[in-house]
Every structure is written in structure tokens, then in C-alpha cells.
Enzyme design. Structure first.
Site, PDB file in Angstrom:
ATOM      1  CE1 TYR A 148      -1.332  -5.939  10.976  1.00  0.00           C
ATOM      2  CE2 TYR A 148      -3.530  -6.797  10.823  1.00  0.00           C
ATOM      3  CZ  TYR A 148      -2.451  -5.882  10.287  1.00  0.00           C
ATOM      4  OH  TYR A 148      -2.565  -4.868   9.401  1.00  0.00           O
ATOM      5  CE  LYS A 185      -2.213  -2.665  11.731  1.00  0.00           C
ATOM      6  NZ  LYS A 185      -1.098  -1.390  11.017  1.00  0.00           N
ATOM      7  CB  ILE A 228      -0.931  -0.150   1.177  1.00  0.00           C
ATOM      8  CG1 ILE A 228      -1.806  -1.159   1.275  1.00  0.00           C
ATOM      9  CG2 ILE A 228      -1.631   1.307   1.401  1.00  0.00           C
ATOM     10  CD1 ILE A 228      -2.889  -1.379   2.488  1.00  0.00           C
TER      11      ILE A 228
END
Ligand SMILES: NC(=O)c1ccc[n+]([C@@H]2O[C@H](COP(=O)([O-])OP(=O)(O)OC[C@H]3O[C@@H](n4cnc5c(N)ncnc54)[C@H](OP(=O)(O)O)[C@@H]3O)[C@@H](O)[C@H]2O)c1
Ligand SMILES: *[C@@H]1O[C@H](CO)[C@@H](O)[C@H](O)[C@H]1NC(C)=O
Ligand SMILES: *[C@@H]1O[C@H](CO)[C@@H](O)[C@H](O)[C@H]1NC(C)=O
Length: 320
Positions: free
Chosen positions: A204, A208, A63
Site C-alpha cells: 500500500y 502511494k 472519506i
């Protein structure tokens, strides 16, 4: 009497049609309603972003790389960071070949997010080169793909060190400069698993969730600086190298993403979010978007459904 009944019936039909239309729009959507509105009616990146100094971390692939390409066409000054310098050189070359950006407007700044003692030096190098930082895009990070019982503590620690503490550290380096100027944007790549629980990516998701907490607090603490924009991006599955780079490779079966979003589409939507100063955006196709709405607005129900219908639901939603 019959006339009134008819009226009532047609009103109900109209309502039903409207609901179906909304449902249809929602099923076909690849972002939340605010971002969809901003894309159609809001300010466009081509007008809002030229002239800005933009620092992108994780710009060597995925990205971040795509963001660099799209930004290189918008007349910004670009700072590209990641660990692999030769990959950053490759991205820079492509930006020069295909963008409108000039050589002097791209700075390659190798950076390891986990080496926090290097962040201040890096920040100063940009200020030296361009005099300011208008936008920090906290994009660098790594995923995980393993069940909790099988996962070593070192993996959980590394995810927090990189995704959470690395991002917090860089943000804290850039913040005083933005406060001094009373302006700037800090854009952070979160993830829909920062809102909904993902399977086989607990560490993960936790990193976040931590970022979500941190940046929501930062937003409130910056109340007296309304022109410092804190923007959090929550993408669902996007085509990139993230699964190849995931921390544990053993259990990949659960991560058969069928409906992943194209990287270019994701990057475009991020630019639109930036141009419109959106505080929180969700970027994803179905079924993740629906799940996010459910977890956000009906968490108890979402929890119950997820657990009771775990297997069946995943199959149905993945087939959608
Ligand atoms: N793809 C998805 O489905 C998805 C969904 C939701 C959120 N996201 C988020 O989007 C962001 C970008 O992910 P992506 O999909 O583009 O993944 P990717 O293709 O694996 O790219 C990750 C980038 O982060 C950099 N990076 C990794 N470790 C680093 C470190 N220690 N220091 C500095 N940079 C580091 C990598 O560069 P080097 O290896 O050269 O350092 C690479 O440029 C991540 O924050 C991810 O959590 C992605
Ligand atoms: C170069 O930019 C054009 C127009 O923006 C785009 O259509 C094309 O795919 C790009 N080529 C490469 C190699 O990125
Ligand atoms: C971390 O960054 C510092 C400062 O740039 C550097 O001196 C040091 O070698 C780096 N450490 C590692 C482990 O790369």
C-alpha cells in the site's frame, strides 16, 4: 554586567516560552502549518467551489462519501463513482435529502478503477452531461494489512493496479480536457505512508509513494499551465472502512489506531486545501504528524530511530 545577564536570561526565557508554545500547537495540530494557516486566514470552500463540476471516485463509502455530503451543500455539480452502484444511490439520496444540490446536478457513474478500458467512456459521459470537469478527486483505493514475508505477489500487483495505475489512467483521461481549457484541479488522496514507512502495509505504501512520484512529475510538466492545480492530500489514520476493506485481514494487531481523525474533519480540511490550491497537505493528529516531519526533514535520523526504538517508540507515540 548583571543587567546584561538579566536581559540575556529573559530573552532566553521568552525564546523557550515561544518554543513551548509552538510545541504545544504542534502537539494539538491535526494538519500541517500551511493548511492550518489556510483554515484561519485563507479562502473558504463556500466561496471558491460553487458552480464547479466535481468528480469523486471512491464515493460509495468512507472519506469519498463524506466529501460528497459536504460538497452537496456547496452548490457544485457532483459525479459519484465507485464499483457498488447501490451504495452510490444511497449516497446520492442522502445528498439530495440533506444538501442543497438538485437531482439534475448529481450523476452516478459506476466505475472500476482497475478496468482501465472503461475510463475514457466514463470521462466522456461526464463531458456529455455537464460539458466540463473542473475538479477530479482521485480518492478510490484500498489498503493492505500484512507483513511482507506473508504476502502473496498478487496482493502487491493488485495494490499497484488499483491505487497507482487506476489513478494514473483516470488522470490521463481527464488531463487533455483540462489542458484544452487551461484550467482544472486534480486532487489525489495519498497517505502519510506515502511519506513515512508504515508497518504491515508495504505494498500500500509503495503504491502511494508511486503516486507521489507521478504527481510531482506531473506538476513540473504542467509548468506552462499554472491554472491546472495538482494537489496531493496525505492523511494519517482517518475513521472509515479502509481497514475493513484492507487486502489481507490476517495481521491486524499492529493497526490499533487510537487517535484516528473523524472523517468529517478530514473532508472539511480537503475542501479547504482545494479552495486554497494547496499543492501538498498533511492531515493527521499526533503521532503521525510528528513522524512525517521527522521523515521529511531528517530521513536518516528517522530511519535510525524507527529501527532502533521500533517497539518502545510505537508504544510511547501511540499512548500520546
Ligand atoms: N482512512 C484512512 O485512514 C486513510 C488514510 C490515508 C489515506 N487514505 C486514502 O483515502 C482514500 C479513501 O479511503 P477510505 O478511508 O475512505 O476507504 P474506504 O472507506 O474503504 O473507501 C474506499 C472507496 O474506494 C472505492 N474502491 C475500492 N476499490 C475500487 C475499485 N476497484 N474501483 C473503484 N473504486 C474502488 C470503494 O468503493 P467500491 O467498493 O464501491 O468500489 C470506496 O468507495 C484512499 O485512497 C485511501 O488510500 C485513507
Ligand atoms: C444535515 O446537515 C446538517 C447541517 O449541515 C448537519 O448538521 C446534519 O448532521 C446533517 N444530517 C445528516 C443526516 O447528514
Ligand atoms: C471493462 O469495461 C469495459 C468498457 O466499459 C466493459 O466492456 C468490460 O466488460 C469491463 N470489464 C470488466 C472485467 O468488468
Amino acid at each position: 554586567m548583571g543587567c546584561r545577564l538579566l536581559l540575556l536570561l529573559s530573552a532566553l526565557c521568552a525564546l523557550l516560552l515561544l518554543l513551548l508554545l509552538c510545541l504545544g500547537l504542534l502537539l494539538r495540530a491535526d494538519s500541517d502549518l500551511t493548511l492550518q494557516w489556510a483554515e484561519r486566514r485563507g479562502r473558504c470552500p463556500e466561496r471558491e467551489l460553487p458552480g464547479m463540476v466535481v468528480w469523486v471516485t471512491g464515493a460509495s463509502g468512507g472519506i469519498g462519501e463524506e466529501l460528497a455530503y459536504q460538497l452537496s451543500k456547496l452548490g457544485v455539480s457532483l459525479v459519484l463513482s465507485a464499483r457498488r452502484e447501490h451504495e452510490l444511490e444511497r449516497v446520492k439520496r442522502k445528498c439530495l435529502d440533506n444538501g442543497t444540490v438538485k437531482e439534475k446536478d448529481i450523476l452516478i457513474l459506476p466505475l472500476d478503477l482497475t478496468n482501465r478500458s472503461s475510463h475514457e467512456v466514463a470521462t466522456n459521459a461526464i463531458l456529455q452531461e455537464f460539458g466540463r470537469i473542473d475538479i477530479l478527486i482521485n480518492n478510490g483505493g484500498r489498503a493492505q494489512c500484512s507483513l511482507i514475508v506473508d504476502t502473496n505477489m498478487d496482493v502487491f500487483k493488485e495494490l499497484i493496479e488499483l491505487n497507482y495505475l487506476g489513478t494514473v489512467s483516470l488522470t490521463k483521461c481527464v488531463l487533455p480536457h483540462m489542458i484544452q481549457r487551461k484550467q482544472g484541479k486534480i486532487v489525489t488522496m495519498n497517505s502519510l505512508v506515502g511519506i513515512i514507512p508504515g508497518t504491515a502495509c508495504s505494498g500500500y505504501g509503495a503504491s502511494k509513494h508511486a503516486l507521489r512520484g507521478f504527481f510531482n512529475s506531473l506538476y513540473i510538466e504542467l509548468g506552462e499551465y499554472p491554472d491546472i492545480i495538482i494537489s496531493n492530500i496525505y492523511p494519517g489514520p482517518v475513521r472509515s472502512n479502509i481497514m475493513k476493506n484492507a487486502l489481507t485481514e490476517e495481521i491486524t494487531k499492529d493497526f490499533k489506531y487510537i487517535h484516528t481523525l473523524a472523517t468529517s474533519r478530514c473532508a472539511r480540511l480537503i475542501l479547504i486545501a482545494m479552495a486554497n490550491n494547496l499543492k501538498e497537505v498533511w492531515i493527521s493528529g499526533q503521532s503521525f504528524l510528528l513522524r512525517a516531519y521527522l521523515w521529511q526533514y531528517m530521513p536518516s535520523l528517522a530511519c535510525w530511530i524507527s529501527r532502533v526504538f521500533q517497539k518502545q517508540l510505537r508504544k510511547i507515540l501511540n499512548d500520546m
